[in-house]
Scaffold this active site. Structure first.
Site, PDB file in Angstrom:
ATOM      1  N   ASP A   1       0.253   6.989  -4.559  1.00 26.86           N
ATOM      2  CA  ASP A   1       0.992   6.909  -3.304  1.00 26.86           C
ATOM      3  C   ASP A   1       1.943   5.711  -3.403  1.00 26.86           C
ATOM      4  O   ASP A   1       1.782   4.859  -4.274  1.00 26.86           O
ATOM      5  CB  ASP A   1      -0.018   6.739  -2.163  1.00 26.86           C
ATOM      6  CG  ASP A   1       0.652   6.569  -0.818  1.00 26.86           C
ATOM      7  OD1 ASP A   1       1.629   7.288  -0.553  1.00 26.86           O
ATOM      8  OD2 ASP A   1       0.200   5.725  -0.036  1.00 26.86           O
TER       9      ASP A   1
ATOM     10  N   THR B   1       3.555   3.828  -0.242  1.00 27.65           N
ATOM     11  CA  THR B   1       3.360   2.854   0.832  1.00 27.65           C
ATOM     12  C   THR B   1       1.908   2.403   0.891  1.00 27.65           C
ATOM     13  O   THR B   1       0.997   3.212   1.066  1.00 27.65           O
ATOM     14  CB  THR B   1       3.761   3.464   2.185  1.00 27.65           C
ATOM     15  OG1 THR B   1       5.094   3.964   2.075  1.00 27.65           O
ATOM     16  CG2 THR B   1       3.684   2.438   3.289  1.00 27.65           C
TER      17      THR B   1
ATOM     18  N   GLU C   1       5.060  -0.005  13.354  1.00 27.79           N
ATOM     19  CA  GLU C   1       5.216  -0.210  14.792  1.00 27.79           C
ATOM     20  C   GLU C   1       5.136  -1.687  15.157  1.00 27.79           C
ATOM     21  O   GLU C   1       5.924  -2.178  15.957  1.00 27.79           O
ATOM     22  CB  GLU C   1       4.135   0.575  15.548  1.00 27.79           C
ATOM     23  CG  GLU C   1       4.329   2.079  15.515  1.00 27.79           C
ATOM     24  CD  GLU C   1       3.464   2.800  16.530  1.00 27.79           C
ATOM     25  OE1 GLU C   1       3.887   3.879  16.987  1.00 27.79           O
ATOM     26  OE2 GLU C   1       2.379   2.293  16.862  1.00 27.79           O
TER      27      GLU C   1
ATOM     28  N   PHE D   1       2.485  10.998  17.200  1.00 30.96           N
ATOM     29  CA  PHE D   1       3.079  11.174  15.865  1.00 30.96           C
ATOM     30  C   PHE D   1       2.166  12.058  15.014  1.00 30.96           C
ATOM     31  O   PHE D   1       0.949  11.980  15.109  1.00 30.96           O
ATOM     32  CB  PHE D   1       3.237   9.807  15.183  1.00 30.96           C
ATOM     33  CG  PHE D   1       3.718   9.895  13.762  1.00 30.96           C
ATOM     34  CD1 PHE D   1       5.073   9.930  13.474  1.00 30.96           C
ATOM     35  CD2 PHE D   1       2.820   9.962  12.705  1.00 30.96           C
ATOM     36  CE1 PHE D   1       5.523  10.023  12.160  1.00 30.96           C
ATOM     37  CE2 PHE D   1       3.253  10.051  11.394  1.00 30.96           C
ATOM     38  CZ  PHE D   1       4.609  10.081  11.133  1.00 30.96           C
TER      39      PHE D   1
ATOM     40  N   LYS E   1      11.334   8.423  18.502  1.00 30.20           N
ATOM     41  CA  LYS E   1      11.676   7.752  17.244  1.00 30.20           C
ATOM     42  C   LYS E   1      10.993   8.493  16.096  1.00 30.20           C
ATOM     43  O   LYS E   1       9.912   9.068  16.274  1.00 30.20           O
ATOM     44  CB  LYS E   1      11.257   6.283  17.266  1.00 30.20           C
ATOM     45  CG  LYS E   1       9.777   6.049  17.109  1.00 30.20           C
ATOM     46  CD  LYS E   1       9.444   4.575  16.998  1.00 30.20           C
ATOM     47  CE  LYS E   1       7.930   4.419  16.807  1.00 30.20           C
ATOM     48  NZ  LYS E   1       7.467   3.044  16.922  1.00 30.20           N
TER      49      LYS E   1
ATOM     50  N   GLY F   1       5.636  10.322   1.113  1.00 26.75           N
ATOM     51  CA  GLY F   1       6.268  11.024   2.229  1.00 26.75           C
ATOM     52  C   GLY F   1       7.615  10.441   2.589  1.00 26.75           C
ATOM     53  O   GLY F   1       8.320  10.968   3.456  1.00 26.75           O
TER      54      GLY F   1
ATOM     55  N   LYS G   1       0.621  16.946  -1.908  1.00 28.58           N
ATOM     56  CA  LYS G   1       0.157  15.991  -2.919  1.00 28.58           C
ATOM     57  C   LYS G   1      -1.000  16.581  -3.708  1.00 28.58           C
ATOM     58  O   LYS G   1      -1.050  16.480  -4.941  1.00 28.58           O
ATOM     59  CB  LYS G   1      -0.283  14.684  -2.238  1.00 28.58           C
ATOM     60  CG  LYS G   1       0.844  13.884  -1.606  1.00 28.58           C
ATOM     61  CD  LYS G   1       0.315  12.570  -1.041  1.00 28.58           C
ATOM     62  CE  LYS G   1       1.433  11.718  -0.462  1.00 28.58           C
ATOM     63  NZ  LYS G   1       0.955  10.406   0.009  1.00 28.58           N
TER      64      LYS G   1
ATOM     65  N   ASP H   1      -4.089   4.837  -0.442  1.00 34.25           N
ATOM     66  CA  ASP H   1      -4.781   3.946   0.498  1.00 34.25           C
ATOM     67  C   ASP H   1      -4.966   4.540   1.885  1.00 34.25           C
ATOM     68  O   ASP H   1      -5.619   3.933   2.726  1.00 34.25           O
ATOM     69  CB  ASP H   1      -4.000   2.632   0.630  1.00 34.25           C
ATOM     70  CG  ASP H   1      -2.703   2.810   1.395  1.00 34.25           C
ATOM     71  OD1 ASP H   1      -2.371   1.969   2.229  1.00 34.25           O
ATOM     72  OD2 ASP H   1      -2.002   3.825   1.154  1.00 34.25           O
TER      73      ASP H   1
ATOM     74  N   ASP I   1      -3.828  10.507   1.761  1.00 36.02           N
ATOM     75  CA  ASP I   1      -4.043  10.578   0.313  1.00 36.02           C
ATOM     76  C   ASP I   1      -5.401  11.170  -0.054  1.00 36.02           C
ATOM     77  O   ASP I   1      -5.689  11.375  -1.234  1.00 36.02           O
ATOM     78  CB  ASP I   1      -3.930   9.170  -0.310  1.00 36.02           C
ATOM     79  CG  ASP I   1      -2.603   8.517  -0.024  1.00 36.02           C
ATOM     80  OD1 ASP I   1      -1.576   9.211  -0.169  1.00 36.02           O
ATOM     81  OD2 ASP I   1      -2.577   7.336   0.360  1.00 36.02           O
TER      82      ASP I   1
END
Length: 1139
Positions: free
Chosen positions: A414, A416, A510, A552, A575, A687, A803, A824, A828
């Site tokens: 991954d 991030t 955020e 989200f 957003k 992503g 993935k 993490d 994932d």
């Protein structure tokens, strides 16, 4: 039976939108609903008893024996033992029964002790006191006696005894804070919300008067999902229906924090709670070494059967002459002569099977298990893999895959939080085309004098209004919690007071955005009584009523809030990712903002777009109805909510975009570079958008300046068909690699052309989708062909399931490479479970990945040592263990086979019963166990300094058939030397100095002595890393054999009916020729292996052997100096052209 009950039963069984089996009805406080409503049907649910133990007192022995004999080796030895009991065999049943009994007993004691500890833990948990409401009063009883429908009171710092629907709390706003560290490892406080119609019930009497029923889904293990609704009955009117979600569910195992007390009703109890459902173990993964072991075992089984068949056939061929079948001194009885020939032959075949069965090493399985279990502690004890910053060390969730760490060919990572720190810093925002950059970029620290710079001209009056609306949108569109501090309230929580707001969120993005907006004068204060409070630039408090939150999710890639201002205006603020916002925008400076977003993405910054629209009261009323219908649905609630969100989030006005920086993790680039040198291909699955991910790949050295990038993206597929693009890419990579002979999927060719592939989620979906003509495999094969010839692959815009699809595609390709996935976050988990080895990074996105992984590490940089050092050692050690076990058993049993040619195939044993029993248990077991735990054929520093050494063990190099055949032939040669060497010595020296003739037991003891010395010294020659423990175990084992033989043959044991070994060992040692034979035969046996090693090291040395010769050699120039950390995701080198 009344009509309402009949009607209800008919409705449930025969009709209705929702299948009653998929939901349950809970009666709060066991109170029947008011007359005239749905009939009261009591339902049976399990009590609150937790049972994690596997056995009971009564079923332990049968259940444990059943599980142990499911293993093929144990079952095989049980059959051999039974054959020895039933028929007349050459060896005592003790020789098979004792080792089997030892293995079964040790395993049973270990498993029984572990289960006893589980019973103790269960008992302590089930007897915890719990307060619940009965007839308006608090009653205390044991946790195990709780039932579904009981109303429970939980106090601060207490753990929830079962899964509860949150009814009310001591807080006026009906919220409570919990920590779920024992469930998912997240220590941050999470806010949960009471049911709107019950949050005012603060006393036991109020709760006791509640008439309500809860309809919810049947138990399922997902900690983050819950679907239900509550019907509250007031004054015989129609019930008030409220939706219930995961925010209303308090899970067993979570702890109440910062809240005096709460009331909740039990919906799932005991083994139906989500915590208990998560006890279930993951699917079993098997390592390549275990598969090789099983294949070798089948070969040796075939050898065993062949030996038995050959001896049976030769026995009857030899006995075909009457004299040899019935010598004068051993005449058969009449019953023996009348016995069926086939039955006799079958009995003899079984007898030979028993005689040679020791070629199958039953103790190998126990030794391998002990080696894996004990060896796994070396990872957890490694201080270099301990992270001081987080206080976390590596975790081993399964020890079955230790050696697989030394066989990895593909790493899927991954981005991030794995390659990057997931530590976000606000860099800039763009409003209406104007770019704002704060003075102080301060990693979460809000400076009192922070201001902003504008790169271009200031906005006009209408632009100023949009600018403030943008900042308000960022202050309101989030799910952040403000950490409680009773001494800090209202305006005093401003940056100017020197008291910083402490924000808590599951998303670091955020927090970075809200903290960044503080430097522009807008501060989010808190959520109180469904009103969000913020402080504007003039230090005035603005209150917005929070009407709805459109959460989200990874599919929509956006979130929205609907709020009402103090003036009564209703806004929807949204957003999300640019790809999910721009298609829904009808107004705004799209081109300027899109240009800035692309610019920031190329710089490696994470970008989000912000949009809004005003809602008329009539439109909002329609939205409320749409959302309410979706929220109260029990079936397909998520699908209906997604459809509702899709309708609501349209016709937006674009306000601007933000840019947040996620720094690269320490030594991430160095780790990837080392893995690539080790011949491991690294793929990044993320992503994020392509430009951001590509910038990260350059920064972490996955892509280099010389890398030629190939694109398989949606943008390119708009211009060409998938078929054409794949064929074009295939031609490109094949043309460049045509002159090179590379091993597909190994990544071991240093001369391979340096290609990098970029693919996005939409393009991958097309590749995986079956073609219209039904041939689904063609595109996949083309795609794999391109990937084989690329040194690195970047997959962007990936959904979690995609993935896993990528990992599965490579895992089951024709080369079957060993894959490793590392991540993490919860997104994932699917690829971690799919890969051969799953590694979770203990990061900031919770511990779902770490909980579901095989291993967990604090930082990505620790992967280097885990694979290149620990994995290398694990594989070397267990490979030697497996080969050595088969080798020493060939040495052990082949002389027994040869002996049959000299005893008329009479099934006479060559060795004494004690030697047969203790050879694998005592005489030769400890040295190889210690070797498999301690051996370091190359130093740790050399492995870390030179990653190319990892290539020497790639593709199961030490357990290939060629190596296996070498060890088997070496064992056969040694067995021939043992047997015929002793035979020729005894042929000429048949009398001792006292005139006594040597017998068959002396002959067998000489063979056995030479064998024990040879196999032990062979292991000593293979040992490179000597410690006092190795010396003690190796020489101690030899000493134990000698002492045991002296005692076994030198003492008259009263429990033996006859003692055929009496004085045999001592008599053998009193003979000079026997001493000469021992020294000579051991030397001759070891000589070929020594010569082979010397010649190979001199003429064809491997990289590992060169490292052993020069352990202090300097590292290659390009690896000598560690690469400096590159915190910023910027590529200092010019980018190559993309294709």
């Amino acid at each position: 039976m009344d009509c309402s009950l009949v009607r209800t039963l008919v409705h449930r069984y025969c009709a209705g939108e929702e299948d009653w089996v998929d939901s349950r009805t809970v009666y709060v406080g066991h109170r029947e609903p008011p007359p005239g409503t749905e009939a009261y049907i009591p339902q049976r649910y399990p009590d609150n008893r937790i049972v994690s133990a596997k056995y009971t007192f009564w079923n332990f022995i049968p259940k444990n024996l059943f599980e142990q004999f499911r293993r093929i080796a144990n079952f095989y030895f049980l059959i051999i033992f039974l054959v020895q009991l039933i028929i007349d065999t050459p060896t005592s049943p003790v020789t098979s029964g004792l080792p089997l009994f030892f293995v079964i007993t040790v395993t049973a004691i270990k498993q029984g002790y572990e289960d006893w500890l589980r019973h103790k833990a269960d008992s302590a948990m089930n007897q915890c006191p719990v307060h619940f409401i009965q007839h308006g009063k608090l009653v205390r009883k044991q946790s195990r006696k709780l039932r579904v429908g009981d109303v429970v009171m939980v106090k601060e710092d207490e753990t929830f005894p079962c899964d509860l629907i949150f009814l009310s709390s001591s807080r006026a706003d009906g919220t409570c804070h919990v920590t779920t560290a024992s469930l998912d490892g997240e220590s941050s406080h999470k806010t949960h919300y009471a049911v709107q119609d019950t949050k005012g019930f603060h006393s036991e009497q109020d709760i006791d008067g509640l008439h309500a029923t809860i309809e919810c889904e049947q138990p399922q293990p997902d900690l983050y999902k819950f679907v239900g609704r509550i019907n509250v009955y007031n004054d015989l009117n129609d019930p008030v229906v409220r939706p219930l979600g995961s925010e209303n569910l308090l899970l067993r195992g979570a702890t109440l924090k910062n809240t005096e007390k709460i009331f909740g009703v039990a919906v799932y109890t005991g083994m139906e709670t989500k915590m208990a459902l998560n006890y279930q173990s993951k699917s079993q993964k098997r390592s390549a070494v275990e598969k090789s072991m099983n294949a070798f075992l089948v070969v040796y089984l075939c050898i065993l059967v062949s030996k038995a068949l050959i001896n049976t056939a030769l026995k009857y061929a030899w006995q075909s002459e009457p004299f040899q079948d019935e010598p004068w001194y051993n005449r058969k009885t009449e019953a023996e002569r009348q016995r069926n020939l086939f039955l006799r032959a079958f009995t003899d075949f079984l007898a030979f099977m028993v005689l040679f069965n020791y070629i199958i090493p039953v103790s190998m399985y126990v030794t391998v298990e002990m080696q894996k279990f004990l060896g796994s502690y070396f990872i957890t004890w490694d201080q270099e893999m301990f992270d001081e910053e987080t206080g976390e060390g590596p975790l081993v969730n399964t020890s079955d895959l230790n050696e697989e760490l030394g066989q990895v060919e593909y790493v899927f990572t991954d981005k991030t939080g794995t390659l990057t720190e997931n530590n976000m810093e606000f860099r800039e925002c763009c409003v209406e085309g104007h770019v704002y950059v704060p003075h102080a970029v301060c990693n979460g620290q809000v400076l009192p004098d922070a201001a902003m710079d504008m790169i271009d001209a200031s906005p006009d009056a209408s632009g100023r209004e949009r600018e403030e609306l943008f900042f308000r949108a960022l202050c309101l569109c989030h799910t952040i919690q403000v950490k409680d501090d009773d001494e800090v309230d209202g305006p005093r929580k401003s940056p100017d007071s020197g008291k910083r707001c402490v924000y808590i969120s599951s998303s670091p993005d955020e927090v970075a955005l809200v903290e960044g907006i503080q430097r522009f004068g807008f501060t989010y204060l808190r959520l109180k009584d469904s009103h969000m409070e913020l402080m504007n630039r003039d230090n005035g408090i603005e209150r917005f009523e929070l009407l709805e939150v459109l959460s989200f999710d990874s599919v929509r890639r956006r979130m929205s809030v609907i709020v009402k201002s103090a003036t009564g205006e209703i806004y929807l603020f949204c957003k999300g990712a640019d790809s999910s916002i721009f298609p829904r925008v009808i107004e705004g400076k799209v081109e300027q903002i899109q240009s800035r977003v692309e610019h920031n993405a190329v710089e490696g910054l994470r970008t989000l777009c912000v949009a809004y629209k005003r809602l008329e009261p009539q439109a909002y009323a329609g939205i409320c109805g749409l959302l309410q219908d979706a929220k109260v649905a029990l079936q397909d609630r998520e699908k209906k909510l997604a459809e509702a969100y899709e309708q609501i989030e349209t016709d937006l006005i674009l306000l601007g975009a933000t840019a947040v920086e996620d720094r690269l993790q320490e030594k991430a680039a160095d780790t990837i570079e080392a893995l690539q040198k080790a011949g491991i291909k690294v793929w990044v699955l993320t992503g994020d958008k392509m430009e951001t991910a590509a910038a990260t790949c350059y920064a972490c050295k996955l892509f280099r300046r010389t890398t030629r990038l190939l694109e398989l993206t949606t943008k390119r597929l708009e211009e060409q068909s998938l078929h054409d693009v794949l064929f074009e890419l295939s031609k490109t990579v094949l043309r460049s690699s045509a002159s090179l002979t590379t091993d597909s999927f190994s990544g071991l060719s240093a001369d391979a052309p340096d290609f990098g592939l970029i693919i996005d989620g939409a393009a991958l979906s097309l590749v995986m989708k079956p073609r219209e003509d039904g041939s689904s495999g063609n595109y996949r094969e083309l795609f794999l062909e391109v990937c084989r010839n690329c040194s690195a692959v970047l997959c962007c815009r990936m959904a979690p399931l995609q993935k896993a699809q990528i990992v599965k595609l490579i895992k089951f390709s024709k080369e079957h490479p060993i894959t490793l996935a590392i991540g993490d976050g919860a997104n994932d988990v699917s690829m971690i479970l799919e890969a051969h080895v799953g590694i979770g990074v203990i990061g900031k996105e919770g511990r779902q990945a770490a909980r579901n992984s095989d291993y967990a590490i604090p930082k990505f940089k620790h992967l280097k040592k885990m694979l290149l050092v620990h994995g290398h050692f694990y594989y070397i050690r267990i490979s030697e263990l497996v080969q050595y076990f088969f080798y020493k058993n060939v040495c052990f049993i082949f002389p027994q086979f040869l002996y049959q040619f000299f005893c008329g195939f009479s099934q006479q044993t060559l060795y004494d019963t004690a030697y047969l029993t203790l050879y694998n248990i005592s005489f030769t077991s400890l040295p190889i166990l210690l070797y498999s735990l301690m051996e370091q054929h190359v130093g740790v520093d050399a492995l870390r300094r030179d990653p190319t050494l990892y290539r020497d063990i790639a593709k199961n190099a030490l357990l290939r058939w060629r190596v296996f055949v070498y060890w088997t032939l070496l064992g056969l040669f040694n067995a021939l030397v043992f047997f015929f060497g002793a035979y020729f010595v005894f042929e000429t020296t048949t009398v001792s100095s006292s005139g006594q003739v040597f017998g068959n037991w002396t002959f067998g003891t000489l063979v056995f002595t030479v064998m024990v010395l040879t196999v032990t010294l062979k292991l000593a020659l293979d040992t490179h890393y000597w410690t006092w423990i190795n010396h003690f175990v190796i020489w101690g084992s030899l000493l134990f054999y000698i002492v045991f033989s002296l005692l076994w043959g030198g003492v008259i044991w009263p429990f033996l009916s006859y003692q055929r070994m009496y004085y045999v060992f001592i008599q053998m040692l009193s003979s000079g020729p026997a001493w000469l034979a021992i020294v000579l035969l051991v030397t001759v046996s070891l000589l070929p292996d020594v010569l082979k090693k010397v010649l190979c090291r001199q003429l064809w040395p491997s990289a590992t052997e060169r490292a052993q010769r020069s352990p202090s050699r300097r590292a290659p120039a390009d690896a000598a100096a560690p690469s400096p950390d590159r915190p910023l995701l910027k590529d200092p080198e010019p980018r190559p052209r993309r294709e």
